[in-house]
Each structure stands twice: as C-alpha cells, then as structure tokens.
Design a protein around this motif. Structure first.
Motif, PDB file in Angstrom:
ATOM      1  N   ALA A 354       0.748  -1.274  -0.174  1.00 32.99           N
ATOM      2  CA  ALA A 354       0.030  -0.037  -0.054  1.00 32.99           C
ATOM      3  C   ALA A 354       0.610   1.162  -0.017  1.00 32.99           C
ATOM      4  N   LEU A 355       2.095   0.933   0.268  1.00 35.89           N
ATOM      5  CA  LEU A 355       3.073   2.398   0.088  1.00 35.89           C
ATOM      6  C   LEU A 355       2.731   3.283  -0.990  1.00 35.89           C
ATOM      7  N   PRO A 356       2.818   2.886  -2.284  1.00 33.72           N
ATOM      8  CA  PRO A 356       2.521   3.886  -3.247  1.00 33.72           C
ATOM      9  C   PRO A 356       1.036   4.709  -3.093  1.00 33.72           C
ATOM     10  N   LYS A 357       0.209   3.726  -2.804  1.00 36.45           N
ATOM     11  CA  LYS A 357      -1.142   4.550  -2.536  1.00 36.45           C
ATOM     12  C   LYS A 357      -1.104   5.435  -1.499  1.00 36.45           C
ATOM     13  N   ARG A 358      -0.363   5.173  -0.332  1.00 39.89           N
ATOM     14  CA  ARG A 358      -0.421   6.326   0.814  1.00 39.89           C
ATOM     15  C   ARG A 358       0.530   7.533   0.424  1.00 39.89           C
ATOM     16  N   ILE A 359       1.327   7.390  -0.536  1.00 39.01           N
ATOM     17  CA  ILE A 359       2.097   8.407  -1.034  1.00 39.01           C
ATOM     18  C   ILE A 359       1.246   9.415  -1.918  1.00 39.01           C
ATOM     19  N   ILE A 360       0.607   8.715  -2.895  1.00 41.11           N
ATOM     20  CA  ILE A 360      -0.392   9.416  -3.795  1.00 41.11           C
ATOM     21  C   ILE A 360      -1.400  10.048  -2.754  1.00 41.11           C
ATOM     22  N   LYS A 361      -2.070   9.369  -1.824  1.00 40.67           N
ATOM     23  CA  LYS A 361      -3.123  10.138  -0.988  1.00 40.67           C
ATOM     24  C   LYS A 361      -2.570  11.291  -0.181  1.00 40.67           C
ATOM     25  N   ARG A 362      -1.203  11.179   0.217  1.00 39.61           N
ATOM     26  CA  ARG A 362      -0.721  12.342   0.999  1.00 39.61           C
ATOM     27  C   ARG A 362      -0.414  13.368  -0.057  1.00 39.61           C
ATOM     28  N   LEU A 363       0.025  13.137  -1.270  1.00 36.87           N
ATOM     29  CA  LEU A 363       0.160  14.101  -2.163  1.00 36.87           C
ATOM     30  C   LEU A 363      -1.028  15.197  -2.515  1.00 36.87           C
ATOM     31  N   LEU A 364      -2.315  14.469  -2.533  1.00 31.22           N
ATOM     32  CA  LEU A 364      -3.466  14.770  -3.033  1.00 31.22           C
ATOM     33  C   LEU A 364      -3.928  15.591  -1.753  1.00 31.22           C
ATOM     34  N   SER A 365      -3.636  15.294  -0.519  1.00 28.04           N
ATOM     35  CA  SER A 365      -4.207  15.947   0.618  1.00 28.04           C
ATOM     36  C   SER A 365      -3.557  17.237   1.066  1.00 28.04           C
TER      37      SER A 365
END
Length: 365
Positions: A354-365
């Motif tokens: 899930a690491l790539p998904k968390r990075i993308i979510k952090r960037l979006l928020s």
C-alpha cells in the motif's frame, strides 16, 4: 429558516471562500453561526468579525467566540444552542457550499414535511484541483433519491447501513439538513470519548426521525485531508489523534456502544456486519504501522501492541464468525488464534503493497 453552524480552528485561509459560498446561496433565508473554537490564530476571529459586519450579511452572520478550546463536537453543539432556525445544517471551517446546496435540502424538507434531508457532496483535492463525487447513500441501504423514506424503512434499511464496512459513507454532521425540533427531541449528549462521534449524532437523529429523504445534488464541497476544524487539545493528545493503533483500541468502545444501540432499538442482522468491520479496522491499523522488517526490534515491539489490541473484548468476538469464514482468511485465522508473529508478517506485506497508494494520497491531501 436555516441555521448553518460552522466551527473554526486555524481556518483563516479558507474563511473567505466559505463566506462567499454562503453569500452565493440561491436560498437566502439563512443565518450562519460561526463558532471560533479559541483558535490560536488571531486571523480566524478577525476575518469572522469582518464578515459579520459585511453589508451583504444583513445581520445573518453571528460570531460566537470561545475562550477555551472545546473541540469539534462541543463547538458544534454550542452552535446549536445559538440557533434560531427551523432547520439546522453544519459546515466545517475549511469547506464550502455550491450555490444550490441549501435550496436542494430545504425545498424537499418543506414540501414533504421531513425531519432530515441528506445530500451528496464533492471531495475536493486542493493541489491538483480535483472535485470528485462522493455518494451519501450507503450501498447496503438501498435508499432511493427523491423519495420519502418512512420510519419503518429508516430502521429496516438505513440504520443498518451504519454497521459494517460501508458505515463511513454518510456519517458526517455536514451535508445534511435537520429539523431543529427533531434534534432537540433526540436529547443527544456529546460523549466524553468523541472518536466517531459524528456517527452517533447522525444515528440518534435517524432514530427520532419519522421521514427522511436523500437528494442527489452534490452541494457540499468537502476538502479532503482538512484538519483545520480543530479537536480540543486533550482530544488531540489522547483519543482523536487518529493514530491507527489508537483508533483500533478505541474501536472496542465504539463497537460496544453500537451493539447497545442495536439491541435497544431491535435493529436486526447487523452483528455479522460489525464483525466484518472489526476485521477491516484491525487490518487497516496494523498495515499502517507495520513498517519494520519482521524479527527486528521495532517489529517485536509492534507485536506486543498487536497482542494488547486483539485481546480487547470486541476483537475476541471475531471468533464468533463462521469457521469457514475464518479458515478462508489467513489474517482472521491469525487474529483468532493469537498468532502475533503471523499477524505482523501479513501486515508488513500489506504495508509494503500500500506504500505507493499512501504516497499519492498524501500528495493529494
């Protein structure tokens, strides 16, 4: 007609946008109660006072300044105590409304003598400028848009949707319109532990509502990742800091409280949904924290925390799931067997995936 209650805590960058969205409403019969929850930034109160005096407000904006920080839940309920409207709605200090937001809620409320109206919203990602629709109707509820839902159907269909893996789809205070008398009749008291308190508030409002409706208009603009509404200092240091393991521990109380509601109001068929939800809560919490290589000192320390959590009464109830369900799920099998090493190993693999998904979510928020 409508009292809109907004709470503010370090919200200054977003206040002008919220205020302009209120002035742009096609329904003009509103008052905005602005609760400044003792924000550490003086800009919040300064801006709120400026808009309170704005000629466009015509006396419709009232500022309530709190001398001490009481947190999101208490701030909202202080706002309710200052409300004069027949209807009550909520907005967080970093969000805003589309022009027809209030009209889309109050028109069916008046036409059909409703107690509660639930609208859709848009999830706003600030950095890329994305606005994505977010459905307010839980899939399990089968609630139709634009149709009056009577009390028996509320209990049979919608309340059940507050239990299980889809319960977060419509839990928030905001994006809804409540009849003020209905809220007062619920005699709701803010709990001392305010984790997921939104859910209890909306559930209590549902339990005393005779007629509700869902409307499809996406009137509420929800800023994804927003934290400016402000928990109290005590809440942020203990219960509602949303650390994954803290959430998992307090979910034990949340589970017990909803079991009590279920039994008190004879809501059938939800315990299996709750048990499935508990499994997902554990998986989410552990996969967010399993950052150390299995066998390392950090992993061993984490296994101790895992052991403490799965020994809580709620998670021991996972053994009530059918044997076939447990046997088919390696994670459930490890949890019900108390195998913390396997739990951590599975969670570590989940963390890495899930690491790539968390990075993308952090960037979006």
């Amino acid at each position: 007609m409508i009292s809109v209650i907004a709470n503010f805590y370090n919200s200054a960058p977003f206040i002008p946008r919220l205020m302009e969205s209120m002035f742009a409403q096609t329904c003009s019969d509103w008052e905005l109660i602005c609760v400044d929850d003792c924000s550490p930034s003086p800009d919040d109160l300064r801006l709120l006072r400026r808009y309170e005096a704005d000629p466009r407000a015509r006396g419709r904006i009232r500022v309530v300044h709190l001398d001490s920080n009481v947190g999101i839940s208490q701030a909202k309920h202080i706002g309710i105590s200052h409300a004069h409207g027949k209807w009550i709605s909520f907005i967080d200090g970093d969000d805003r409304l589309r022009p027809r937001a209030l009209e889309s809620l109050v028109t069916p409320a008046e036409e059909h003598d409703l107690d509660m109206v639930i609208g859709n919203c848009r999830r706003v990602y600030e950095i890329p400028g994305l606005h994505l629709p977010f459905r307010s109707v839980p899939l399990r509820s089968r609630a139709p848009y634009g149709k009056v839902i009577e009390r028996d159907k509320i209990h049979d269909n919608y309340l059940r949707a507050f239990f299980g893996d889809n319960f977060l789809s419509s839990y928030a205070y905001w994006g809804k319109l409540y009849r003020a008398d209905t809220l007062r009749r619920s005699a709701y008291v803010v709990p001392s532990v305010t984790l997921y308190e939104d859910i209890f508030f909306v559930m209590h409002a549902m339990l005393v509502s005779s007629r509700i409706m869902f409307v499809p208009y996406e009137g509420y603009m929800w800023r994804w990742g927003g934290l400016s509404s402000g928990s109290s200092l005590k809440e942020r240091s203990s219960v509602t800091d949303f650390g994954p393991l803290t959430v998992a521990r307090h979910f034990n109380d949340f589970y017990a409280s909803r079991i009590a509601i279920m039994e008190r109001h004879s809501i059938p068929g939800v315990r299996p949904l709750l048990l499935g939800e508990l499994r997902d809560v554990l998986w989410s919490a552990f996969t967010q924290c399993a950052r150390h290589t299995p066998g390392s000192p950090g992993a061993i320390e984490m296994e101790g925390a895992i052991s403490d959590i799965i020994s809580l009464p709620a998670y021991r109830d996972l053994s009530l799931l059918p044997p076939g369900r447990i046997d088919a799920d390696p994670f459930l099998r490890a949890v019900t067997g108390g195998d913390t090493a396997t739990i951590y190993s599975l969670a570590y693999k989940g963390y890495r995936r899930a690491l790539p998904k968390r990075i993308i979510k952090r960037l979006l928020s």
